[in-house]
Design a protein around this motif. Structure first.
Motif, PDB file in Angstrom:
ATOM      1  N   LEU A 132       0.854  -1.181   0.000  1.00 16.57           N
ATOM      2  CA  LEU A 132       0.000   0.000   0.000  1.00 16.57           C
ATOM      3  C   LEU A 132       0.891   1.233   0.000  1.00 16.57           C
ATOM      4  CD1 LEU A 132      -2.532  -1.130   2.769  1.00 16.57           C
ATOM      5  CD2 LEU A 132      -2.791  -1.399   0.297  1.00 16.57           C
ATOM      6  N   ARG A 133       0.644   2.159  -0.907  1.00 15.09           N
ATOM      7  CA  ARG A 133       1.516   3.339  -1.056  1.00 15.09           C
ATOM      8  C   ARG A 133       0.842   4.618  -0.566  1.00 15.09           C
ATOM      9  NH1 ARG A 133       2.856   7.322  -5.202  1.00 15.09           N
ATOM     10  NH2 ARG A 133       0.582   7.500  -5.308  1.00 15.09           N
ATOM     11  N   GLY A 134       1.624   5.465   0.103  1.00 13.54           N
ATOM     12  CA  GLY A 134       1.223   6.826   0.431  1.00 13.54           C
ATOM     13  C   GLY A 134       2.390   7.754   0.167  1.00 13.54           C
ATOM     14  N   ASP A 135       2.221   8.752  -0.699  1.00 16.02           N
ATOM     15  CA  ASP A 135       3.311   9.671  -1.001  1.00 16.02           C
ATOM     16  C   ASP A 135       3.297  10.832  -0.015  1.00 16.02           C
ATOM     17  OD1 ASP A 135       0.897  10.316  -2.148  1.00 16.02           O
ATOM     18  OD2 ASP A 135       1.692  10.840  -4.106  1.00 16.02           O
ATOM     19  N   MET A 136       4.474  11.470   0.199  1.00 23.87           N
ATOM     20  CA  MET A 136       4.659  12.345   1.352  1.00 23.87           C
ATOM     21  C   MET A 136       5.034  13.790   1.040  1.00 23.87           C
ATOM     22  SD  MET A 136       6.693   9.850   4.025  1.00 23.87           S
ATOM     23  CE  MET A 136       8.266   9.846   3.165  1.00 23.87           C
ATOM     24  N   ASP A 137       5.440  14.110  -0.179  1.00 23.73           N
ATOM     25  CA  ASP A 137       6.025  15.429  -0.449  1.00 23.73           C
ATOM     26  C   ASP A 137       4.974  16.463  -0.821  1.00 23.73           C
ATOM     27  OD1 ASP A 137       5.755  13.778  -2.758  1.00 23.73           O
ATOM     28  OD2 ASP A 137       6.928  15.202  -3.931  1.00 23.73           O
ATOM     29  N   ALA A 138       5.345  17.728  -0.627  1.00 23.23           N
ATOM     30  CA  ALA A 138       4.467  18.866  -0.915  1.00 23.23           C
ATOM     31  C   ALA A 138       4.895  19.547  -2.213  1.00 23.23           C
ATOM     32  CB  ALA A 138       4.510  19.850   0.256  1.00 23.23           C
ATOM     33  N   LEU A 139       4.304  20.713  -2.473  1.00 22.60           N
ATOM     34  CA  LEU A 139       4.574  21.470  -3.697  1.00 22.60           C
ATOM     35  C   LEU A 139       5.193  22.830  -3.370  1.00 22.60           C
ATOM     36  CD1 LEU A 139       1.265  20.621  -5.526  1.00 22.60           C
ATOM     37  CD2 LEU A 139       3.529  20.247  -6.505  1.00 22.60           C
ATOM     38  N   PRO A 140       6.042  23.353  -4.256  1.00 20.58           N
ATOM     39  CA  PRO A 140       6.677  24.664  -4.029  1.00 20.58           C
ATOM     40  C   PRO A 140       5.756  25.809  -4.429  1.00 20.58           C
ATOM     41  CG  PRO A 140       7.519  23.718  -6.051  1.00 20.58           C
ATOM     42  CD  PRO A 140       6.581  22.691  -5.463  1.00 20.58           C
ATOM     43  N   MET A 141       4.788  26.128  -3.563  1.00 17.40           N
ATOM     44  CA  MET A 141       3.798  27.150  -3.883  1.00 17.40           C
ATOM     45  C   MET A 141       3.220  27.713  -2.586  1.00 17.40           C
ATOM     46  SD  MET A 141       0.751  24.600  -5.185  1.00 17.40           S
ATOM     47  CE  MET A 141      -0.515  25.864  -5.163  1.00 17.40           C
ATOM     48  N   PRO A 142       2.663  28.916  -2.647  1.00 13.87           N
ATOM     49  CA  PRO A 142       2.080  29.504  -1.432  1.00 13.87           C
ATOM     50  C   PRO A 142       0.721  28.886  -1.126  1.00 13.87           C
ATOM     51  CG  PRO A 142       1.710  30.948  -3.289  1.00 13.87           C
ATOM     52  CD  PRO A 142       2.577  29.821  -3.803  1.00 13.87           C
ATOM     53  N   GLU A 143       0.281  29.017   0.120  1.00 18.00           N
ATOM     54  CA  GLU A 143      -1.047  28.560   0.516  1.00 18.00           C
ATOM     55  C   GLU A 143      -1.921  29.756   0.862  1.00 18.00           C
ATOM     56  OE1 GLU A 143      -3.433  25.651   3.659  1.00 18.00           O
ATOM     57  OE2 GLU A 143      -1.279  25.415   3.371  1.00 18.00           O
ATOM     58  N   ASP A 144      -3.128  29.778   0.295  1.00 18.68           N
ATOM     59  CA  ASP A 144      -4.075  30.870   0.535  1.00 18.68           C
ATOM     60  C   ASP A 144      -5.440  30.325   0.923  1.00 18.68           C
ATOM     61  OD1 ASP A 144      -2.359  33.195  -0.273  1.00 18.68           O
ATOM     62  OD2 ASP A 144      -2.327  32.088  -2.154  1.00 18.68           O
TER      63      ASP A 144
END
Length: 403
Positions: A81-93
């Motif tokens: 079972l896979r779960g990926d962990m990384d985020a994205l290089p962008m702001p949060e609004d």
């Protein structure tokens, strides 16, 4: 097909009972997102979440991956079972009370929910070890957002016969979507997501004064002509039954208004749903760019960087996801996707070696029309946290159902 014969009674209720744990981990990860292949904080949070479970934990050597193995109480298949962990290089609004505290970094694709759901599924399955035949491999993967994290884990032996739990017999992953109704599971057999390659073209001309283009070789008209010619190649050289998307998204040239530059650059993405169309388009891109440049007296340097392969669901595995989700969540909450999507996924590397399937979990906020909800990768995307219980139940159910 008929529902799987598995001890999955009350599984959704069990998943809801661990919802506080799921939400707490998800929000902690959302506040402190990390990028790429090196995710030390996220890795440590996963290890801590599994600390009280009877699992064998293996940490990645070259990347911040975590592999946990749970042994059942009787022989059976090995389910990954896979779960990926990384985020994205962008702001949060989003304005959420647990919004990202890291400037320019956001969990905008829901990987924080994937980690939390998989960790909670491990808790559910540990509590049901007496019902579990075989073993479960929990694959917590960094670097899905363009960094080939799954490939690194495979190179470290994840899928080998002498790997952490031997070679898996089946592999499954869920991906949350903010534009699907909350708690629904959508899946399809065969090609599900596209191969994604990056195109970079440098057009070489000869610079000069903008008032005398006849004394120069202007690369800009050549670059502009390439954009149109590449679109024509898609519609005139590729079978219409082979979906292809080619987008030139970045064009750069020059430094000021009265100077013809020496070079112009094009960058874009190529998406295909078959390796046949992919190979044909690689050839077409090179041919079109070289000959268009030549027609303008210029030359072209073409680089095509291979990205993720086509994500292909094994038909039998996709059918099992459909049946299992229908049993656990109810038939009305399961749908067959009519068409693939042109996004890309590095779970494709796993599915190229192990029969399995990736399915989408609806995460549209309650009371919001999915058609107008902020989508994944938006700076305003919000996911319904109640839907995570459905994901936990499906993850756990797939392991309990075996093959």
């Amino acid at each position: 097909m008929s529902p799987p014969a598995a001890p999955i009674e009350g599984l959704h209720a069990h998943a809801r009972s661990v919802q506080p744990r799921t939400v707490a981990l998800r929000r902690a990860l959302h506040r402190r997102p990390e990028l790429g292949l090196d995710l030390p904080g996220t890795r440590d949070a996963v290890v801590a979440a599994l600390a009280d479970l009877p699992v064998q934990v293996h940490l990645g050597r070259s990347v911040s991956s975590v592999v946990a193995v749970l042994e059942g109480e009787r022989p059976g298949p090995t389910i990954l079972l896979r779960g990926d962990m990384d985020a994205l290089p962008m702001p949060e609004d989003t304005g959420l009370p647990f919004a990202s505290e890291v400037a320019g970094t956001m969990h905008a694709c829901g990987h924080d929910t994937h980690v939390a759901m998989l960790a909670s599924a491990a808790h559910v399955l540990a509590a049901r070890r007496h019902e579990l035949a075989g073993r479960v491999v929990f694959m917590f993967q960094p670097g899905e957002e363009g960094y080939h994290g799954a490939r690194y884990m495979i190179e470290e032996g994840l899928l080998d016969h002498d790997g952490p739990a031997g070679r898996p017999d089946a592999a499954y992953a869920l991906h949350i979507s903010a534009t699907l109704p909350p708690g629904e599971v959508h899946v399809r057999p065969g090609p599900l997501m596209a191969a994604a390659d990056t195109i970079r073209v440098t057009v070489n001309g000869r610079g000069g004064h903008a008032s005398a283009p006849h004394d120069a070789l202007d690369p800009v008209p050549a670059a502009a002509a390439m954009v149109g010619a590449l679109q024509t190649a898609v519609t005139r050289r590729i079978d219409t039954h082979q979906p292809v998307v080619l987008t030139i998204a970045h064009i750069t040239a020059g430094t000021t208004v009265n100077v013809i530059p020496e070079t112009a650059q094009l960058e874009g993405t190529l998406r295909c749903l078959s390796e046949v169309a992919r190979a044909a388009m690689h050839e077409e891109v090179r041919r079109v760019c070289h000959h268009t440049a030549m027609a303008h007296g210029c030359t072209a340097e073409v680089e095509i960087e291979n990205g993720y392969p086509v994500t292909v669901n094994d038909p039998g595995a996709a059918s099992r996801v459909d049946a299992l989700a229908g049993t656990v969540l109810g038939r009305k909450r399961v749908a067959t996707m009519p068409t693939p999507i042109m996004g890309a996924e590095d779970f494709s590397y796993v599915l190229a070696q192990v029969p399995g399937a990736l399915a989408f979990l609806g995460g549209c906020p309650r009371g919001v029309d999915p058609a107008v909800a902020a989508p994944n990768h938006s700076n305003r995307v919000v996911f319904d946290e109640e839907a995570m219980a459905a994901g936990v139940a499906v993850y756990a159910g797939l392991a309990l159902a075996g093959l």
